[in-house]
Scaffold this active site. Structure first.
Site, PDB file in Angstrom:
ATOM      1  N   CYS A   1      42.713  42.739  39.920  1.00 39.08           N
ATOM      2  CA  CYS A   1      42.367  41.672  40.859  1.00 39.08           C
ATOM      3  C   CYS A   1      41.039  41.994  41.533  1.00 39.08           C
ATOM      4  O   CYS A   1      40.665  43.153  41.670  1.00 39.08           O
ATOM      5  CB  CYS A   1      43.481  41.580  41.902  1.00 39.08           C
ATOM      6  SG  CYS A   1      43.207  40.367  43.186  1.00 39.08           S
TER       7      CYS A   1
ATOM      8  N   SER B   1      40.415  41.930  44.591  1.00 38.14           N
ATOM      9  CA  SER B   1      40.615  42.734  45.813  1.00 38.14           C
ATOM     10  C   SER B   1      40.610  44.221  45.493  1.00 38.14           C
ATOM     11  O   SER B   1      40.111  45.032  46.267  1.00 38.14           O
ATOM     12  CB  SER B   1      41.925  42.393  46.515  1.00 38.14           C
ATOM     13  OG  SER B   1      42.219  41.050  46.401  1.00 38.14           O
TER      14      SER B   1
ATOM     15  N   HIS C   1      37.026  45.075  45.084  1.00 37.18           N
ATOM     16  CA  HIS C   1      36.334  45.151  46.371  1.00 37.18           C
ATOM     17  C   HIS C   1      36.565  46.505  47.041  1.00 37.18           C
ATOM     18  O   HIS C   1      35.683  47.032  47.715  1.00 37.18           O
ATOM     19  CB  HIS C   1      36.820  44.039  47.308  1.00 37.18           C
ATOM     20  CG  HIS C   1      36.281  42.684  46.949  1.00 37.18           C
ATOM     21  ND1 HIS C   1      35.172  42.508  46.164  1.00 37.18           N
ATOM     22  CD2 HIS C   1      36.698  41.445  47.290  1.00 37.18           C
ATOM     23  CE1 HIS C   1      34.927  41.214  46.024  1.00 37.18           C
ATOM     24  NE2 HIS C   1      35.849  40.548  46.682  1.00 37.18           N
TER      25      HIS C   1
ATOM     26  N   HIS D   1      48.110  45.718  42.733  1.00 37.31           N
ATOM     27  CA  HIS D   1      49.104  45.050  43.572  1.00 37.31           C
ATOM     28  C   HIS D   1      49.614  43.801  42.861  1.00 37.31           C
ATOM     29  O   HIS D   1      50.054  42.855  43.500  1.00 37.31           O
ATOM     30  CB  HIS D   1      48.484  44.685  44.919  1.00 37.31           C
ATOM     31  CG  HIS D   1      47.267  43.820  44.774  1.00 37.31           C
ATOM     32  ND1 HIS D   1      46.021  44.337  44.511  1.00 37.31           N
ATOM     33  CD2 HIS D   1      47.111  42.482  44.807  1.00 37.31           C
ATOM     34  CE1 HIS D   1      45.158  43.351  44.400  1.00 37.31           C
ATOM     35  NE2 HIS D   1      45.796  42.198  44.568  1.00 37.31           N
TER      36      HIS D   1
HETATM   37 CU    CU Z   1      45.144  40.275  44.233  1.00 31.45          CU
END
Ligand code: CU
Ligand code: ZN
Length: 370
Positions: free
Chosen positions: A46, A48, A51, A68
């Site tokens: 993902c 995130s 990041h 996650h």
């Molecule tokens: Cu995510």
């Protein structure tokens, strides 16, 4: 008191900003009475996670096990666990659903109060030679086994492959959930979707499922047009090939502004545009993207005073145990497309290649398998 036996598990660990993930053996504390040991079978990559790797948004300390968006099998349950059993197929989630706190009972939010407690004091279950290792979103699904509280585990149907099922744990919940449980898009609505990555394409297919008749996808990557149309987009705008202002263009296209807009990139600039392109009187803008740490959203109060609403949600406002597994029923009924979402599959050993694909915009979802 005797020290608990630690489990040795395989994990992709991020040791610092800008560093590739390193595959190593880490130690995992066994499940407590109200916890579940899960063998991870598949996990999506993902933005995130990326990041955190690149330092754009780093909610967790290093070293950290990212991931996650996992799916797997219950391997072991603590003595007090009642709702899942070894062998169950499950998705672990950062937001639990205790079912009895004020938020769970409100019918208004998926943010169980235990979630905030977990943010204040994240559990430290992983370690390397006694040094603690964080777990992204308290999950860390780039590990072969993880431990979660029972309330953070959603049991799913067994007939969906793990490499598709895992996507409901982040991308599908965030995108489809935002349409159904945050904005509550209704039939015949017009919808604008800014950013057609893993989240945006799920907003598109959620909007189609909700019966929206005009679904406008917006992305600077021309390759996303074909994909977006496959998920249900009726229009596509590439702002770089568009003369003039995107907001004006959307207003013209819809005769005054879209009923619903969704920002799925994490750009405060785009969030502002997404709000402005909604129709005065009732337009609803939902902000889903995660901007860089510390950024503020500049909005004109007058845009709101003209009857627009700005909302946001975490995991689409989907209640993670009672509602999230239903997303796989929508897939089984042919209402949601997961097959075209997962564009790449790699063994855990090649996870860094998956993040290269993500950075270059060549993948929608890459899933690592164990
Ligand atoms: Cu995510
Ligand atoms: Zn709760």
């Amino acid at each position: 008191m005797k020290a608990p036996r630690l489990l040795n598990v395989r994990a992709a660990v991020c040791h610092g900003v800008g560093e590739p993930l390193r595959l190593e053996t880490v130690q995992l504390a066994p499940p407590a009475a109200d916890e579940v040991l899960i063998e991870i079978k598949a996990s999506g990559l993902c933005h995130s996670d990326y990041h955190q790797m690149t330092g754009v948004s780093t909610p967790y300390p290093f070293p950290v096990i990212l991931g996650h968006e996992g799916a797997g099998v219950v391997a072991e349950c603590g003595a007090a666990v009642e709702t899942v059993r070894p062998g169950d197929h499950v998705v672990p989630l950062s937001i639990g659903e205790c079912g009895h706190c004020r938020n769970c009972r409100s019918g208004k939010t998926n943010l169980c109060l235990e979630f905030f407690a977990g943010m204040q004091a994240p559990p430290r279950r992983f370690s390397i030679d006694g040094r603690p290792v964080a777990a992204y979103a308290n999950n860390g699904t780039f590990a072969s086994f993880i431990v979660m509280k029972e309330r953070n585990v959603a049991r799913i149907r067994r007939d969906v492959a793990f490499d598709l099922a895992c996507t409901i744990g982040c991308a599908v919940a965030t995108g489809v959930g935002a349409v159904l449980y945050t904005a509550r898009v209704e039939r015949n609505a017009s919808v604008a979707v800014f950013g057609l990555g893993g989240i945006g394409l799920n907003v598109v297919q959620g909007a189609r499922h909700a019966g929206a008749t005009m679904i406008i996808g917006i992305d600077v990557n021309p390759a996303r047009e074909v994909l977006a149309r496959r998920f249900g987009a009726t229009h596509f705008i590439n702002p770089q090939q568009q003369s003039g202002n995107v907001v004006e263009h959307l207003r013209a296209l819809t005769g005054g502004g879209v009923d619903y807009s969704f920002e799925c990139v994490g750009s405060t600039q785009l969030m502002f545009q997404a709000l402005e392109c909604t129709r005065a009187g009732w337009g609803v803008c939902t902000a889903l993207g995660v901007p860089p740490d510390g950024e503020r959203l500049p909005i004109l109060p007058f845009d709101l005073q003209l009857g627009r609403t700005l909302k946001g949600s975490f995991l689409g406002n989907v209640k993670t145990r009672s509602q999230l597994p239903g997303l796989l029923d929508l897939y089984a009924d042919g209402e949601l497309n997961l097959a075209d979402l997962v564009t790449h599959r790699l063994p855990l050993e090649r996870i860094n290649e998956g993040f290269d694909l993500l950075r270059e915009g060549r993948s929608v979802r890459t899933v690592v398998t164990f």
